[in-house]
Structure formats: structure tokens, C-alpha cells
Design an enzyme around this catalytic site. Structure first.
Site, PDB file in Angstrom:
ATOM      1  N   GLU A  50     -33.686  -7.660  39.523  1.00  0.00           N
ATOM      2  CA  GLU A  50     -33.257  -7.132  40.819  1.00  0.00           C
ATOM      3  C   GLU A  50     -34.403  -7.100  41.825  1.00  0.00           C
ATOM      4  O   GLU A  50     -34.210  -7.392  43.001  1.00  0.00           O
ATOM      5  CB  GLU A  50     -32.658  -5.732  40.656  1.00  0.00           C
ATOM      6  N   TYR A 133     -30.188  -0.125  47.387  1.00  0.00           N
ATOM      7  CA  TYR A 133     -29.493  -1.216  46.697  1.00  0.00           C
ATOM      8  C   TYR A 133     -29.892  -1.294  45.219  1.00  0.00           C
ATOM      9  O   TYR A 133     -29.040  -1.307  44.318  1.00  0.00           O
ATOM     10  CB  TYR A 133     -29.749  -2.577  47.364  1.00  0.00           C
ATOM     11  N   ASP A 151     -25.554  -5.052  48.756  1.00  0.00           N
ATOM     12  CA  ASP A 151     -26.539  -6.015  49.233  1.00  0.00           C
ATOM     13  C   ASP A 151     -25.899  -6.861  50.334  1.00  0.00           C
ATOM     14  O   ASP A 151     -24.807  -6.559  50.808  1.00  0.00           O
ATOM     15  CB  ASP A 151     -27.021  -6.890  48.074  1.00  0.00           C
ATOM     16  N   CYS A 203     -17.260 -16.254  49.009  1.00  0.00           N
ATOM     17  CA  CYS A 203     -17.312 -15.631  50.343  1.00  0.00           C
ATOM     18  C   CYS A 203     -18.698 -15.866  50.953  1.00  0.00           C
ATOM     19  O   CYS A 203     -19.431 -14.944  51.269  1.00  0.00           O
ATOM     20  CB  CYS A 203     -17.000 -14.141  50.221  1.00  0.00           C
ATOM     21  N   CYS A 210     -11.925 -19.655  51.080  1.00  0.00           N
ATOM     22  CA  CYS A 210     -10.893 -18.612  51.028  1.00  0.00           C
ATOM     23  C   CYS A 210      -9.734 -18.989  50.112  1.00  0.00           C
ATOM     24  O   CYS A 210      -9.080 -18.111  49.540  1.00  0.00           O
ATOM     25  CB  CYS A 210     -10.381 -18.318  52.436  1.00  0.00           C
ATOM     26  N   CYS A 213     -10.325 -17.535  46.721  1.00  0.00           N
ATOM     27  CA  CYS A 213     -10.791 -16.147  46.672  1.00  0.00           C
ATOM     28  C   CYS A 213      -9.727 -15.219  46.080  1.00  0.00           C
ATOM     29  O   CYS A 213      -8.584 -15.197  46.537  1.00  0.00           O
ATOM     30  CB  CYS A 213     -11.157 -15.658  48.068  1.00  0.00           C
ATOM     31  N   CYS A 219      -7.468  -9.771  52.585  1.00  0.00           N
ATOM     32  CA  CYS A 219      -8.598  -9.952  53.511  1.00  0.00           C
ATOM     33  C   CYS A 219      -8.116 -10.087  54.958  1.00  0.00           C
ATOM     34  O   CYS A 219      -7.415 -11.036  55.311  1.00  0.00           O
ATOM     35  CB  CYS A 219      -9.402 -11.176  53.100  1.00  0.00           C
TER      36      CYS A 219
END
Length: 362
Positions: A50, A133, A151, A203, A210, A213, A219
Site C-alpha cells: 500500500e 487511505y 483512493d 471505471c 461501462c 461494469c 450508475c
DNA sequence: GAGGCGTGGAA
DNA sequence: TTTCCAAGCCT
């Protein structure tokens, strides 16, 4: 915050988190720091990855992650290492305060927690280099805590999902609230990683896919047929130009280097001596700042390098120092350049000198 | 809140 | 070539 729902083909109600996790179970990326399904994540490796992934691509991180894990297999080993070794191993990855904080954090985990990472967001947040985060990511992924990891990916997914018109970064609190409302209490770690996978592969900032997705039917941005219009962002200022000179001094097989101050740009990293980097640099005066007297020759080529907030163009002056020349104050003669914590901009200087042909000439 | 802080790859 | 940006943190 209200949960949108939709009907599945079988008729049961389906939440965004359920649709997302079902997609994740099929499409999850296989990454070196990611536990296999059913395996327990190693908090040290989750944390290490991370930190490296902050503002840094997966492709860039992979070789560094492997090298760190091999050299320092656990947090105690990393804490016991000299900070200079950590800086050298980090060289090339950028944002060098991360390396210094990484080492400080490892030592803190050993001293405060006996070498075991704390499991709560609040405790993680107190450690150097761990912000909102990373604290959420480690708590959720390594310890299964009810935490979200917001994030850039998650900001983009949420901003599109709800067509949030408040620009970033002002929209962050609202986005975080939406993320918490979506969180699946059974699988917080998978939820965090699924959101990031979705942002990284479907995304995307430009030309999102899309049609693939799992959240498409939820959305609002997709419904408006212009997902790329979100998230809203304030325009960035243009990057100013700075110039300067680097002095490439050779004494036999050795090169003259110095170490930058621990704080600030390229903090703690090695560099060739040089002038200040400024907008009003004047090459005719550059030699006033030369570290020692020598017969300098300016290369025809320059080095260009883009930092986050300015663009640097570097003249390069090369010269040979006489045998026995003492290093000036703050500088040192170095025979093994590979053992140095050389940032990329300084590696470009080396490459420019090599390609100039001066290196081979006596 | 805004600015400092790296790098290399994609469009 | 230029622009944008990628799993942020610190001050």
C-alpha cells in the site's frame, strides 16, 4: 445514505456491493501482495504494498515489492536495516519521503507493538506515512475491519455512481460517506480491493468500459452517457520550467557525489554537485558554483526531467579531477555508483554522459 | 485548503 | 511534443 437496489433475473433484490463482489469473485486481479481466496493476508506485505502503491502504478511497484520482500521478509528485518539501505533499495520509485517513513513506521511497529501491526484504523493512522487511505486499506484487507479505503479509484467510481457535481477535493467527505454506505459488512477487505480493481480496469479515467461494469445499472453517470465528465476537478496550474547545471567530476574510476538534505525534494538521495535549480539560471555563470577547480567541458546534450510541480532542464559540465584531489565539503568520491541511492534524474545524467562519448575519451 | 513531493507510460 | 496521471501523505 440510501442504498440503491435492483432486481436480479431471479427476482431477488441485489445491492451494488453484492453485484460488485460477484464480479470480483470472477475477475479479481492476481497480484503478488494479494492473498489467494481463503488465504490470510500478511499485514506486513499489505502495508508494504500500500505504501509503494501510493500515486504509483502496479507495473512500477512489482519489481520493488519483490526486492523488498526478498531482502526484508518481515517488519522486524526492515526495522533493523540502516535507513540508507532502504533509500538505496527505493531509488527510482519516487516520493522518497515514503521510504524514510516506511523505515520509521517499521521501527515504530517493533517498538510500540512488538512487531505486530495494530488492527484498527485509529492506531494505524498514528504511524508515520499512514494516512486515511492506507489506514483503511490495511484495516480492511489485512484485518477484516469495517473500514473503507478511499483512493483515487474509489473517488472516481463513487463520483460517477452518484454523479456528484461537487469538485474534488471538496467532495471527499461526501464520497467517503457514500463508500461507507455501500460497504459489505461481511467482506470489507474484498470490497476495498473490488472497488480498486473496478476503478483500475473498468471505471477508468478515460474511455471507461461501462458495458462490462457490474454497477452499470446503478450508475447515474452511465445513465447520462458521459461517465468521463466525472469526477469534477479543479483545473491544475501549468508546470513552470527550471534550469540548472550538474557537475560530473571523475577521478580515475571514481565519481564525485553528495547527499541531499533529508527533507524536501529528493530528500536523503544522492546527486551530482550542481547549481540551484531556478527559473532564472544563467549558464554563463554556472561554473561559479562548481565544487572544485577543473577544466570543465559543457556537453551538447541536456537532461530534461518532469517533477510533480516543475520541469527541469539540466546542463552537464564534465571534467577530470587530478589524482589525490580531496572531495570538497559535503562531497565524496564514489567508486560503486550502483550502490548509491541515485534518483532517476541523476541516472539520466549518467546516461547522458555515457552517450556523449566523453566517458571513453581520456 | 493548497502546495510540495517522482516517475514512467499512455494517448 | 504535451498533457495527464497512478492504490496519498505531510505541512
Amino acid at each position: 445514505m440510501d442504498q440503491p437496489l435492483r432486481q436480479t433475473p431471479k427476482g431477488e433484490r441485489c445491492s451494488p456491493a453484492a453485484a460488485l463482489l460477484a464480479w470480483y469473485d470472477r475477475q479479481r486481479r492476481d497480484l503478488p501482495w494479494r492473498a489467494k481466496p481463503g488465504e490470510t493476508a500478511d499485514p506486513y506485505l499489505v502495508w508494504l504494498s500500500e505504501i509503494m502503491l501510493q500515486q504509483t502504478t502496479v507495473t512500477a511497484v512489482k519489481p520493488y515489492f519483490d526486492a523488498f520482500r526478498r531482502r526484508w521478509p518481515d517488519v522486524a528485518a526492515l526495522a533493523a536495516a540502516p535507513v540508507e539501505a532502504v533509500m538505496q533499495q527505493w531509488a527510482g520509485l519516487g516520493y522518497y519521503a515514503r521510504a524514510r517513513n516506511l523505515h520509521a513506521c517499521a521501527k515504530a511497529v517493533v517498538v510500540w507493538y512488538g512487531g505486530q501491526f495494530p488492527a484498527t484504523e485509529a492506531e494505524l493512522r498514528q504511524l508515520p506515512g499512514i494516512g486515511p487511505y492506507t489506514a483503511g486499506a490495511v484495516a480492511a484487507i489485512a484485518f477484516g475491519r469495517q473500514a473503507v479505503a478511499v483512493d483515487g479509484n474509489v473517488e472516481r467510481v463513487i463520483a460517477r455512481l452518484y454523479a456528484i457535481d461537487t469538485p474534488l477535493p471538496a467532495a471527499k467527505p461526501l464520497i467517503a460517506a457514500h463508500a461507507r454506505s455501500l460497504l459489505d459488512p461481511e467482506r470489507p477487505g474484498d470490497f476495498a480491493q473490488a472497488m480498486m480493481d473496478l476503478g483500475a480496469t473498468i471505471c477508468t479515467p478515460r474511455r471507461p468500459l461501462c458495458g462490462l461494469c457490474p454497477l452499470n445499472t446503478f450508475c447515474l453517470a452511465a445513465a447520462r452517457l458521459s461517465p468521463e465528465d466525472w469526477p469534477r476537478k479543479a483545473a491544475k496550474a501549468a508546470r513552470p520550467a527550471r534550469r540548472g547545471a550538474a557537475f560530473f567530476l571523475r577521478r580515475g574510476a571514481e565519481l564525485l557525489l553528495r547527499t541531499r538534505p533529508p527533507q524536501g525534494l529528493l530528500g536523503g538521495m544522492s546527486e551530482f554537485p550542481g547549481t540551484e535549480w531556478s527559473a532564472d539560471y544563467d549558464p554563463t555563470n554556472a561554473l561559479r558554483d562548481a565544487p572544485l577547480i577543473a577544466d570543465y567541458h559543457r556537453l551538447d546534450v541536456t537532461v530534461m526531467h518532469q517533477f510533480t510541480h516543475f520541469i527541469l532542464t539540466l546542463d552537464i559540465f564534465v571534467a577530470d579531477g587530478r589524482r589525490g584531489t580531496k572531495p570538497p565539503q559535503g562531497c565524496r568520491w564514489v567508486s560503486d555508483i550502483e550502490a548509491e541511492a541515485l534518483p532517476s534524474v541523476m541516472r539520466k545524467v549518467v546516461a547522458a554522459v555515457r552517450s556523449s562519448g566523453w566517458w571513453e575519451r581520456a
